[in-house]
Every structure is written in structure tokens, then in C-alpha cells.
Design a protein around this motif. Structure first.
Motif, PDB file in Angstrom:
ATOM      1  N   ARG A 133      -1.742  -5.060  -2.681  1.00 33.99           N
ATOM      2  CA  ARG A 133       0.137  -4.822  -3.358  1.00 33.99           C
ATOM      3  C   ARG A 133      -0.052  -4.085  -2.807  1.00 33.99           C
ATOM      4  O   ARG A 133       1.007  -3.816  -2.409  1.00 33.99           O
ATOM      5  N   LEU A 134      -0.217  -2.394  -2.752  1.00 32.80           N
ATOM      6  CA  LEU A 134      -0.206  -1.509  -2.478  1.00 32.80           C
ATOM      7  C   LEU A 134       0.337  -1.426  -0.997  1.00 32.80           C
ATOM      8  O   LEU A 134       1.441  -0.956  -0.569  1.00 32.80           O
ATOM      9  N   ARG A 150      14.382  -6.533  -0.126  1.00 28.20           N
ATOM     10  CA  ARG A 150      13.651  -5.844  -0.398  1.00 28.20           C
ATOM     11  C   ARG A 150      13.377  -6.671   0.874  1.00 28.20           C
ATOM     12  O   ARG A 150      13.144  -8.013   1.154  1.00 28.20           O
ATOM     13  N   ARG A 151      11.460  -5.890   1.254  1.00 30.36           N
ATOM     14  CA  ARG A 151      10.655  -6.634   1.969  1.00 30.36           C
ATOM     15  C   ARG A 151       9.035  -7.231   1.659  1.00 30.36           C
ATOM     16  O   ARG A 151       8.811  -6.610   2.927  1.00 30.36           O
ATOM     17  N   VAL A 152       8.695  -6.740   0.330  1.00 34.65           N
ATOM     18  CA  VAL A 152       7.673  -6.919   0.008  1.00 34.65           C
ATOM     19  C   VAL A 152       7.122  -8.502   0.402  1.00 34.65           C
ATOM     20  O   VAL A 152       5.386  -8.143   0.646  1.00 34.65           O
ATOM     21  N   ARG A 153       7.459  -9.512   0.220  1.00 33.99           N
ATOM     22  CA  ARG A 153       6.541 -10.619   0.893  1.00 33.99           C
ATOM     23  C   ARG A 153       6.565 -10.994   2.346  1.00 33.99           C
ATOM     24  O   ARG A 153       6.113 -11.135   2.212  1.00 33.99           O
ATOM     25  N   ALA A 249       2.898   0.577  -8.321  1.00 30.69           N
ATOM     26  CA  ALA A 249       4.095   1.289  -7.908  1.00 30.69           C
ATOM     27  C   ALA A 249       5.259   1.090  -7.588  1.00 30.69           C
ATOM     28  O   ALA A 249       6.127   1.532  -7.420  1.00 30.69           O
ATOM     29  N   GLU A 250       5.410  -0.168  -7.055  1.00 26.74           N
ATOM     30  CA  GLU A 250       6.643  -0.878  -7.076  1.00 26.74           C
ATOM     31  C   GLU A 250       7.529  -0.534  -8.257  1.00 26.74           C
ATOM     32  O   GLU A 250       8.431  -0.399  -7.724  1.00 26.74           O
ATOM     33  N   ASP A 251       7.267  -0.854  -9.288  1.00 25.11           N
ATOM     34  CA  ASP A 251       8.604  -0.765 -10.603  1.00 25.11           C
ATOM     35  C   ASP A 251       8.909   1.173 -10.368  1.00 25.11           C
ATOM     36  O   ASP A 251       9.874   0.948 -10.820  1.00 25.11           O
ATOM     37  N   ALA A 252       7.803   2.241  -9.622  1.00 28.99           N
ATOM     38  CA  ALA A 252       8.765   3.288  -9.946  1.00 28.99           C
ATOM     39  C   ALA A 252       9.320   3.364  -8.823  1.00 28.99           C
ATOM     40  O   ALA A 252      10.357   4.141  -8.344  1.00 28.99           O
ATOM     41  N   VAL A 253       9.119   3.049  -7.847  1.00 29.13           N
ATOM     42  CA  VAL A 253       9.851   3.114  -6.303  1.00 29.13           C
ATOM     43  C   VAL A 253      10.781   2.195  -6.176  1.00 29.13           C
ATOM     44  O   VAL A 253      12.313   2.860  -6.064  1.00 29.13           O
TER      45      VAL A 253
END
Length: 354
Positions: A133-134, A150-153, A249-253
């Protein structure tokens, strides 16, 4: 000849052990490798090996970390034109590790940074899931620099495809065309995945605690992404995460104010730390070949221990630790703990500004 200092001698012994271990793993593979033979290759006692590494698994991870650290470093000089171009270039950099048809099985596994047979318990598998995930977040930050959204997926899909190519290369080296795989990865950026950051727990996050606590500068830490020095006590949002909470970590970003620095402190034991260091440094070596160094200027990742966590006000960090703080002019101005801690701290800062 001048006598070596204790530190110099320890460094020489460690280097000798790593070189011997690498030869052993290439020749015999992880499962059949023996610590006794590694000690013999290094012309050291078994005790000298164990004084530097607690076991064969730690040795293997250290060898992989050392390999990544000594790999050729290619730095991008210009940003990619599109996310599709960036993803294809990233895939090409990642696929360079694939073994060739003529490589030995054990040598090919080392080249692949393979962890098959090394990660063998539920805790480690859970850690790898969080590390994935990181990794996806880091790749997504690069892709998002090419355009909005957003490009996480997309990053998760690309890493899944590349990981599958690695497994297949381990079982059937030489199969498939890496250029086809790179092009396929690039095309993933054109998919409409309706990607959005909307964690369901955010409406229920407890408010941050407003505080005024002095925080001294913290020296000697390195950013795993850039390789440069980093001070978590500098202005910005800091989140301290255990290995089970790296996805936070994504919550922070996402929660931090535009341009605000985000420091992710990963608080883990020694051997798990090498697993984190391996996965993050291996990924970022590919990312740096595609994206300019400034792409992650506001995101810092630090590998910490219980002492660092304590300095940051997080006592007895555990695998499920999730904590956050905001630092302004050497002072902690807000703290959050538990699910959504970084979001709570970031929101408190926006309310104070208003």
C-alpha cells in the motif's frame, strides 16, 4: 599500518559477511544456504556472523538491501509528459531486474529480490501487504505529478502486473517480452477507475488535542525516498505508524495543507526495518529513473525505532500504532492518536488558521 578503530573493524566485518552471504545465496539459494558456510567463506567464526546478524533471514534481507544500495543510480532530469509515459518508463526500470534464461535459479531469485520462502509467517505477510500500500502511494504521487486526480488504484494495478511478471520470471525465466509488459503498464494509466480518496472512518475521527510542547531538532535520520537528511522536528505534519498501519500514510498526504511537508515515521523492530528499507529503496530506485527528485519534496519517509518514537511523544509503539503531530517553529501544536490521527491533526490546523 594504523590500527583500525572499532567502528572501522565492525564495518569491515559486516562487509565481509555480506559478500560471503551473497556468494552463498547465489550458489545454494536461500533454503539450502548455511550460516556455517557463510562464516567459512568470510574467514570468520560463526559467532562473528551472529554478532552482526541474528539469523539467515536477516542476512538475506541485508544482502538484498546492499544490492539495491550498490545498483546503478539513474536520475531523471525532466518530468514525463503524461502518466501513461511515466508508467511505461517505470515498468521498464522495474523489469530490468528480471533474470535471463541462462541465469541460475538461485542467482535469478536474488536478482529479482525474491522473498519466496523467506516470508513465511502471517505477521510478515501482513507487513508486506501494508508495504504494498505504501509503495502504491509513492508511485501514485509520481503519477499525480503528471496531471490531476488520484492515481493510487492505477499504481496498485501496475505493481500487481509487475509483481506477477516477477513470479513468472522466477518459475519460467525468459518467458514473455518485457517491452510488451511495459507498454501494457503504460496503458493502465488510460483506464477510468473512478479513483477517489474517501475513507469511511473520517467522519468518526476523534478531534486532535491542541498542545504546546517543545520539540528539539532530531539529527542523523535519512529520508528513504531521497536518501537525504530529514528532521521530523521541522515544520510540518508528522505521522508515526506501526507496520500494520502503513496504509494510513495516505491519510497524512491527502489531509495536509497544500505544500505542507509530511513526514512518515515507520516505527518497527530491527529485522522488520530491513524489510521496509528493502521494499521502499528498491521501489524508489525505479521511481528516480522516471520522475525528477523534487516530485516527493514534501513527503519524507523515515525508518525509526522505539527511541525515535518516544522523542516524538509516542511511547511504546506497536504494530498497530497510528499517531500524528503538527510541528510549528520547534513546537508541537497538535496531537492525534488512533484511526485517522493525521486527518484529525491536519483538520485542527485548518480550523486554527480560520
Amino acid at each position: 599500518m594504523a590500527r583500525l578503530t572499532r567502528v572501522q573493524q565492525q564495518a569491515r566485518t559486516r562487509a565481509a559477511v555480506l559478500a560471503a552471504a551473497r556468494e552463498e545465496f547465489i550458489e545454494h539459494g536461500y533454503a539450502a544456504a548455511k550460516v556455517d558456510r557463510i562464516a567459512e567463506r568470510a574467514e570468520l567464526t560463526r559467532g562473528a556472523v551472529y554478532s552482526n546478524f541474528p539469523g539467515k533471514r536477516a542476512l538475506y534481507l541485508a544482502v538484498l538491501v546492499d544490492m539495491v544500495g550498490h545498483a546503478p543510480n539513474v536520475e531523471a532530469t525532466a518530468a514525463p509528459a503524461t502518466a501513461e509515459d511515466a508508467l511505461a518508463r517505470f515498468a521498464r526500470a522495474w523489469l530490468e531486474r528480471l533474470p535471463l534464461a541462462g541465469d541460475t535459479a538461485s542467482g535469478g531469485r536474488l536478482q529479482l529480490r525474491s522473498l519466496v520462502g523467506v516470508i513465511d509467517d502471517d505477521r510478515d505477510r501482513a507487513a508486506l501487504a501494508q508495504l504494498a500500500r505504501l509503495e502504491a502511494l509513492l508511485l501514485a504521487v509520481g503519477l499525480e505529478s503528471c496531471g490531476p486526480g488520484r492515481r493510487v488504484r492505477t499504481a496498485e494495478l501496475a505493481l500487481t502486473l509487475l509483481s506477477g511478471a516477477g513470479v513468472l520470471a522466477e518459475l519460467a525465466p525468459g518467458f514473455g517480452d518485457p517491452f510488451d509488459r511495459a507498454r501494457a503498464c503504460g496503458h493502465l494509466a488510460t483506464l477510468d477507475l473512478d479513483d477517489a480518496w474517501a475513507p469511511p472512518h473520517l467522519p468518526f475521527v476523534a478531534p486532535a488535542q491542541i498542545v504546546q510542547e517543545p520539540l528539539e531538532p532530531i539529527d542523523g535520520l535519512t529520508d528513504l525516498v531521497s536518501g537525504g537528511p530529514v528532521d521530523p522536528a521541522a515544520d510540518g505534519l508528522v505521522t508515526v505508524l506501526g507496520i500494520e498501519r502503513l496504509a494510513a500514510a495516505e491519510d497524512a498526504v491527502r489531509s495536509a495543507a497544500r505544500g505542507e511537508r509530511v513526514t512518515v515515521v515507520i516505527a518497527v523492530p530491527f529485522e522488520t526495518g530491513d524489510l521496509v528499507r528493502l521494499k521502499v529503496s528498491d521501489l524508489t530506485s525505479c521511481l528516480r529513473a522516471v520522475f525528477p527528485a523534487g516530485t516527493w519534496a514534501r513527503l519524507k519517509i523515515v525508518l525509526g525505532d522505539q527511541r525515535l518514537a518516544t522523542v516524538l511523544g509516542v511511547a511504546d509503539p506497536a504494530d498497530d500504532t497510528e499517531s500524528a503531530l503538527r510541528v510549528r517553529s520547534g513546537t508541537v501544536t497538535a496531537r492525534g492518536r488512533g484511526l485517522g490521527a493525521a486527518y484529525a491533526v491536519a483538520r485542527s490546523g485548518r480550523k486554527a488558521a480560520a
